[in-house]
Design a protein around this motif. Structure first.
Motif, mmCIF file in Angstrom:
data_model
loop_
_atom_site.group_PDB
_atom_site.id
_atom_site.type_symbol
_atom_site.label_atom_id
_atom_site.label_comp_id
_atom_site.label_asym_id
_atom_site.label_seq_id
_atom_site.Cartn_x
_atom_site.Cartn_y
_atom_site.Cartn_z
ATOM 1 N N ASN A 173 -111.174 85.188 21.847
ATOM 2 C CA ASN A 173 -112.229 84.396 21.214
ATOM 3 C C ASN A 173 -112.707 85.039 19.909
ATOM 4 O OD1 ASN A 173 -112.438 82.233 23.076
ATOM 5 N ND2 ASN A 173 -113.591 83.547 24.485
ATOM 6 N N SER A 174 -111.769 85.542 19.152
ATOM 7 C CA SER A 174 -112.129 86.163 17.880
ATOM 8 C C SER A 174 -112.363 85.096 16.822
ATOM 9 C CB SER A 174 -111.022 87.116 17.414
ATOM 10 O OG SER A 174 -109.834 86.407 17.120
ATOM 11 N N ILE A 175 -113.407 85.295 16.053
ATOM 12 C CA ILE A 175 -113.739 84.425 14.915
ATOM 13 C C ILE A 175 -113.951 85.323 13.712
ATOM 14 C CG2 ILE A 175 -115.344 82.746 13.957
ATOM 15 C CD1 ILE A 175 -116.034 81.895 16.788
ATOM 16 N N ALA A 195 -118.579 87.632 1.155
ATOM 17 C CA ALA A 195 -119.040 88.051 2.474
ATOM 18 C C ALA A 195 -117.894 87.929 3.467
ATOM 19 C CB ALA A 195 -120.223 87.194 2.930
ATOM 20 N N THR A 196 -117.958 88.756 4.479
ATOM 21 C CA THR A 196 -116.986 88.704 5.566
ATOM 22 C C THR A 196 -117.701 89.018 6.868
ATOM 23 O OG1 THR A 196 -114.836 89.534 6.341
ATOM 24 C CG2 THR A 196 -116.332 91.141 5.396
ATOM 25 N N GLY A 197 -117.140 88.576 7.959
ATOM 26 C CA GLY A 197 -117.736 88.851 9.258
ATOM 27 C C GLY A 197 -116.731 88.602 10.357
ATOM 28 N N SER A 198 -116.971 89.225 11.494
ATOM 29 C CA SER A 198 -116.049 89.076 12.611
ATOM 30 C C SER A 198 -116.805 89.193 13.920
ATOM 31 C CB SER A 198 -114.947 90.134 12.548
ATOM 32 O OG SER A 198 -114.019 89.974 13.604
ATOM 33 N N HIS A 199 -116.365 88.391 14.887
ATOM 34 C CA HIS A 199 -116.863 88.501 16.252
ATOM 35 C C HIS A 199 -115.689 88.338 17.196
ATOM 36 C CE1 HIS A 199 -119.412 88.138 19.796
ATOM 37 N NE2 HIS A 199 -118.590 87.182 20.180
ATOM 38 N N MET A 200 -115.575 89.230 18.163
ATOM 39 C CA MET A 200 -114.521 89.135 19.160
ATOM 40 C C MET A 200 -115.064 89.596 20.498
ATOM 41 S SD MET A 200 -110.663 90.802 19.115
ATOM 42 C CE MET A 200 -111.135 92.434 19.700
ATOM 43 N N ASP A 201 -114.686 88.899 21.556
ATOM 44 C CA ASP A 201 -115.106 89.289 22.895
ATOM 45 C C ASP A 201 -114.448 90.603 23.305
ATOM 46 O OD1 ASP A 201 -116.561 86.970 23.001
ATOM 47 O OD2 ASP A 201 -115.175 85.899 24.316
ATOM 48 N N ASP A 202 -114.934 91.158 24.416
ATOM 49 C CA ASP A 202 -114.346 92.382 24.947
ATOM 50 C C ASP A 202 -112.854 92.201 25.189
ATOM 51 O OD1 ASP A 202 -116.857 93.482 24.972
ATOM 52 O OD2 ASP A 202 -117.178 93.210 27.118
ATOM 53 N N HIS A 216 -116.003 94.743 22.495
ATOM 54 C CA HIS A 216 -116.270 93.608 21.612
ATOM 55 C C HIS A 216 -116.464 94.079 20.170
ATOM 56 C CE1 HIS A 216 -120.407 94.826 22.894
ATOM 57 N NE2 HIS A 216 -120.645 94.673 21.605
ATOM 58 N N ILE A 217 -116.187 93.186 19.241
ATOM 59 C CA ILE A 217 -116.319 93.456 17.806
ATOM 60 C C ILE A 217 -117.385 92.530 17.238
ATOM 61 C CG2 ILE A 217 -115.166 93.249 15.555
ATOM 62 C CD1 ILE A 217 -112.599 94.147 16.926
ATOM 63 N N SER A 218 -118.270 93.084 16.441
ATOM 64 C CA SER A 218 -119.293 92.279 15.781
ATOM 65 C C SER A 218 -119.762 93.008 14.534
ATOM 66 C CB SER A 218 -120.481 92.030 16.723
ATOM 67 O OG SER A 218 -121.467 91.233 16.092
ATOM 68 N N PHE A 219 -119.421 92.449 13.368
ATOM 69 C CA PHE A 219 -119.884 93.051 12.118
ATOM 70 C C PHE A 219 -119.977 91.990 11.033
ATOM 71 C CE2 PHE A 219 -115.277 93.292 11.452
ATOM 72 C CZ PHE A 219 -115.154 92.909 10.128
ATOM 73 N N ASP A 245 -122.660 96.869 11.517
ATOM 74 C CA ASP A 245 -121.602 96.863 12.524
ATOM 75 C C ASP A 245 -122.184 97.274 13.870
ATOM 76 O OD1 ASP A 245 -119.324 97.100 14.069
ATOM 77 O OD2 ASP A 245 -118.195 98.228 12.582
ATOM 78 N N THR A 246 -122.121 96.362 14.839
ATOM 79 C CA THR A 246 -122.563 96.660 16.204
ATOM 80 C C THR A 246 -121.388 96.552 17.179
ATOM 81 O OG1 THR A 246 -123.279 94.357 16.519
ATOM 82 C CG2 THR A 246 -124.948 95.939 15.766
#
Length: 834
Positions: A173-175, A195-202, A216-219, A245-246
């Motif tokens: 579920n990466s975006i 701008a750039t950003g990313s979210h991915m589940d564990d 998970h990835i979130s930045f 970046d969290t």
């Protein structure tokens, strides 16, 4: 590997981006680089440079530091146990996890330095290109580097208004999203916002707890560029960029159990040896969420915890990092031939995180707190001529002021060091505060002796001052204060006992002090051999780096070059929980004397380009994170210098466009590295080891990649495209003596086994725990580009789901791997408005 790129437009506003069909003209287009801090055709520069265009970065989804290593032969990437990146280029690198240490491979964005590796985590977006310079970079760049430099060149404001971006959806579920808007504000002022950003589940799962996941990835990151040209003789560029970046730190994979403490209880040893090993699956790992914490209970006089009084503490991994930088460049033409350039930047970084350090589901080696900050100010002034005549020259100076602070809390209450003889110590904290001042003056010149022959010379003098204040302490119930008060009492000297917040590190005597180091404490007012003072020291160093070279332009499309250069990397103080001050001593500066011969050849029809180089590095005082034998705890981590080593190698990259619609790019590096002089402690605590003849860590003999791209024009500015990339490298060592540290040898020398109290064990099939096996990965892409400003692409990275790892990390009782990402795949939709 050389990739097609647009010509860099310099400090002023860039030309509008070419239409897609214009960017795919037959033949290999010229690549303009700024490796010598002036715009030059890459085929005219006598340096080994890998350049990748922004279009290729996007199409091949190169968005991270690890992705970049996959397309640059000779460049290796590894994560550390503190979630910081480690770069090694042609075998030159610094495998340290401390936050405030300079890398051997420096990173810049538009010539503004990102002095510490963690700052560069999210710089690879909205780029015109990236340049990787190989070999010592000590003469023209303010951050001295023995391995090389990575230069990110940001896309510049355009002369007309335009906007664009893309959005991707993929596995887990990466975006991922990127966007920019660019254009003029006035006749003299242009802007670009990206701008750039990313979210991915564990993406990782626990091997011991069903339904527990991690990773998970979130930045989000952004950049504002302003280009202002108030007069024909003045140009200014302002860049404001940063990220939040969290993302969750990657969990490790336990592969070796090697318990050390003979005083540990049988119950603790049994619990440790029952730990599950990770299978050969990148997603399988282990970590701790919560644990019954002995420090929270009622502590007895002997350090033990009264049964039933302890409560649970949180150990689940997390990270929260914030970075921003403001950089201002000004170019003033003092005369038609001389330009004054000023580069000013300020960097601000903060970190809070908790990291598991061993791949275990019990607390044997976990950083419950790993916080820190970095503040850096950089100023460079330089004068340069236009370079239109026979002589090109640059003169300048740099000043840097940096303050770093790193605060760690290491928890070890399931470690064999947590025993009655050590008064059940379980929480060792350290605070490392460094104040660093660097200044330098430099000059570089190129003189065209005759029409085809150019002589090159450069020199830089650098003066560095690093003041450190390191305090080792504990927490209530951590018991380090009890142990060190007891040890101090054995000296027979009177002292004031410390509490849990006191600095417990013992003063020491008869320890060799490195050159340039001044100890202010513990040779201060406190008595030797007892706790109570922080470790306070200064490291003062200076060096003269230099370069000499010759370029022979054999034909307009054939360059032969030779260089001899010497570069330095300054020393630093480690962030370690240490029993005595000895492991807190800094590593001193390392140096590389490099010899290189190379050729850059291009066919007359511009359809074939071949670059090659041969090099030899005389490596002195290489800085590594190694081991020292502590009189109290045995083998502990420390930063050490390897007196002598050497590297020689061969490199080649090729770009071919002989077949219509097909572009083939490839590169390969061969490295042969050897330690010449170094005796020390290996990664499992064996002392007095002679490492002469060992290869350097993170130095595979062979590494390379090949990319085949196909593009077919459909008319009306539309096209279809596809491509595949294969990246491969042979095995390498994560530590010195890795190939001799076999599982059977580790078992035979295990302290518990020798005492008849226990044994060592490794995961099934693991015979050399500290060797990183060779591997090859395959990436693929295919898409459609319309003539109306939009495109769609499907892609896959590590298509065949190859299991590989990038690092093996040794802790007191175990060792664990950091695996590479498994197969990921998805679809990207992009758009451009003009």
């Amino acid at each position: 590997m050389l990739a097609v790129t647009a010509i860099f437009a310099g400090p002023a506003m860039a030309e509008d981006a070419p239409a897609p069909q214009q960017a795919q003209q037959p033949g290999i287009q010229d690549i303009i680089v700024t490796a010598n801090k002036r715009e030059e055709n890459i085929n005219k520069v006598g340096l080994s440079i890998t350049a990748v265009s922004g279009n290729d970065l996007k199409e091949r989804k190169i968005v991270s530091l690890s992705d970049l290593a996959s397309v640059v032969p000779g460049l290796s990437f590894a994560a550390s146990n503190a979630n910081t990146p480690i770069f090694t280029l042609r075998g030159v690198g610094f495998n340290d996890s401390s936050l405030g240490v300079y890398p051997a491979v420096s990173v810049y964005v538009d010539q503004a330095p990102l002095p510490f590796p963690v700052m560069a985590s999210h710089a690879a977006f909205d780029l015109e290109r990236v340049e990787v310079l190989k070999g010592p970079q000590g003469t023209l760049f303010g951050e001295n580097a023995t391995g090389g430099a990575i230069n990110y060149i940001a896309a510049k404001p355009t002369k007309s208004l335009q906007a664009g971006g893309d959005i991707s959806y993929g596995r887990f579920n990466s975006i991922d999203a990127n966007a920019y808007i660019s254009g003029p504000l006035t006749d003299t002022l242009g802007f670009r916002i990206a701008a750039t950003g990313s979210h991915m589940d564990d993406w990782q799962y626990s091997i011991s707890r069903p339904n527990d996941t991690n990773g998970h990835i979130s930045f989000a990151a952004g950049r504002l560029l302003l280009d202002w040209k108030p007069t024909s003789a003045a140009r200014f560029e302002l860049s404001v960029n940063g990220y939040k970046d969290t993302s969750q730190p990657q969990a490790q994979q336990l592969i070796l159990l090697n318990p050390q403490g003979k005083g540990a209880s049988p119950a603790l040893i049994s619990r440790l040896l029952a730990s599950p090993f990770a299978p050969n699956n990148a997603r399988a790992a282990n970590w701790v969420n919560q644990a019954l914490d002995p420090a929270t209970g009622v502590i007895n006089a002997d350090g033990s915890t009264q049964p039933g009084t302890a409560s649970y503490s949180d150990f689940r991994q997390f990270s929260d990092r914030t970075f921003w930088q403001i950089a201002l460049r000004g170019d003033i033409d003092l005369t038609p031939d001389i330009t004054l350039t000023s580069m000013t930047s300020y960097d601000h970084f903060d970190q809070r995180q908790r990291v598991g350090g061993d791949g275990n589901d019990i607390v044997t080696f976990a950083l419950q707190r790993n916080d820190g900050m970095i503040r850096t100010f950089n100023q460079e002034l330089r004068l340069a001529n236009s370079g239109h005549g026979a002589l090109k020259w640059i003169l300048g100076g740099n000043f840097e002021r940096t303050v770093t602070d790193e605060n760690q809390l290491l928890r070890i209450f399931d470690n064999t060091a947590d025993n009655a003889g050590n008064l059940y110590i379980n929480g060792s904290a350290v605070d490392n505060h460094q104040s660093i001042t660097n200044w330098a003056i430099f000059g570089n010149a190129e003189y065209k002796l005759i029409d085809r022959l150019t002589l090159i010379g450069g020199v830089r003098y650098t003066d560095s001052h690093n003041s450190a204040n390191v305090c080792g302490s504990t927490i209530p119930g951590g018991n380090d204060d009890k142990l060190f008060n007891y040890l101090g009492s054995l000296t027979g000297q009177s002292f004031t006992p410390i509490n849990y917040a006191g600095c417990y590190t013992l003063n020491a005597i008869n320890v060799p002090i490195p050159k340039g180091v001044t100890i202010i404490s513990p040779y201060g007012p406190g008595p030797l051999g007892v706790p109570g003072e922080p470790f306070v020291a200064k490291l003062n160093e200076s060096n003269v780096s230099w370069k000499a070279g010759i370029n022979f332009q054999m034909t307009p499309r054939a360059l032969l070059y030779g260089t001899v250069s010497k570069g330095y990397k300054s020393g630093s103080f480690p962030s370690l929980a240490a029993a005595t001050f000895t492991p807190l001593l800094p590593v001193t500066q390392e140096s590389v004397l490099a010899y290189e011969l190379g050729a850059k050849l291009q066919s007359a029809d511009h359809k074939l380009s071949l670059n090659s180089a041969a090099f030899y590095y005389d490596y002195r005082n290489k800085q590594v994170r190694g081991k020292l034998l502590d009189p109290i705890f045995g083998d502990l981590e420390a930063e050490v210098n390897v007196p002598k080593s050497r590297i020689w190698g061969l490199e080649a990259d090729l770009t071919v466009r002989e077949i219509p619609e097909i572009t083939i790019t490839g590169g390969v590096t061969y490295l042969n590295s050897r330690v010449l002089t170094y005796n020390g402690v290996d990664s499992v605590g064996n002392a007095n080891q002679n490492f002469a003849g060992d290869p350097l860590p993170f130095t595979p003999k062979w590494s390379g990649s090949v990319d085949i791209g196909w593009r077919h024009e459909l008319g009306n500015d539309a096209a279809i495209f596809a491509g595949t990339t294969v990246t491969a490298r042979t095995k390498t060592d994560a530590v010195f003596n890795a190939q001799n540290l076999t599982t059977s040898r580790i078992q035979a020398t295990n302290p518990l086994y020798l005492a008849g109290l226990g044994y060592a064990a490794a995961a099934p099939g693991v015979t050399q725990p500290f060797v990183i096996d060779g591997y090859a990965t395959v990436d693929a892409r295919a898409g459609y580009e319309s003539g109306h400003g939009w495109r769609v692409m499907v892609w896959a990275k590590n298509l065949l789901n190859k299991y590989y790892w990038t690092n093996v990390i040794s802790s007191t009782d175990s060792a664990a791997r950091l695996a590479g990402m498994p197969a990921t795949y998805g679809v990207t939709f992009g758009f451009t408005f003009k």
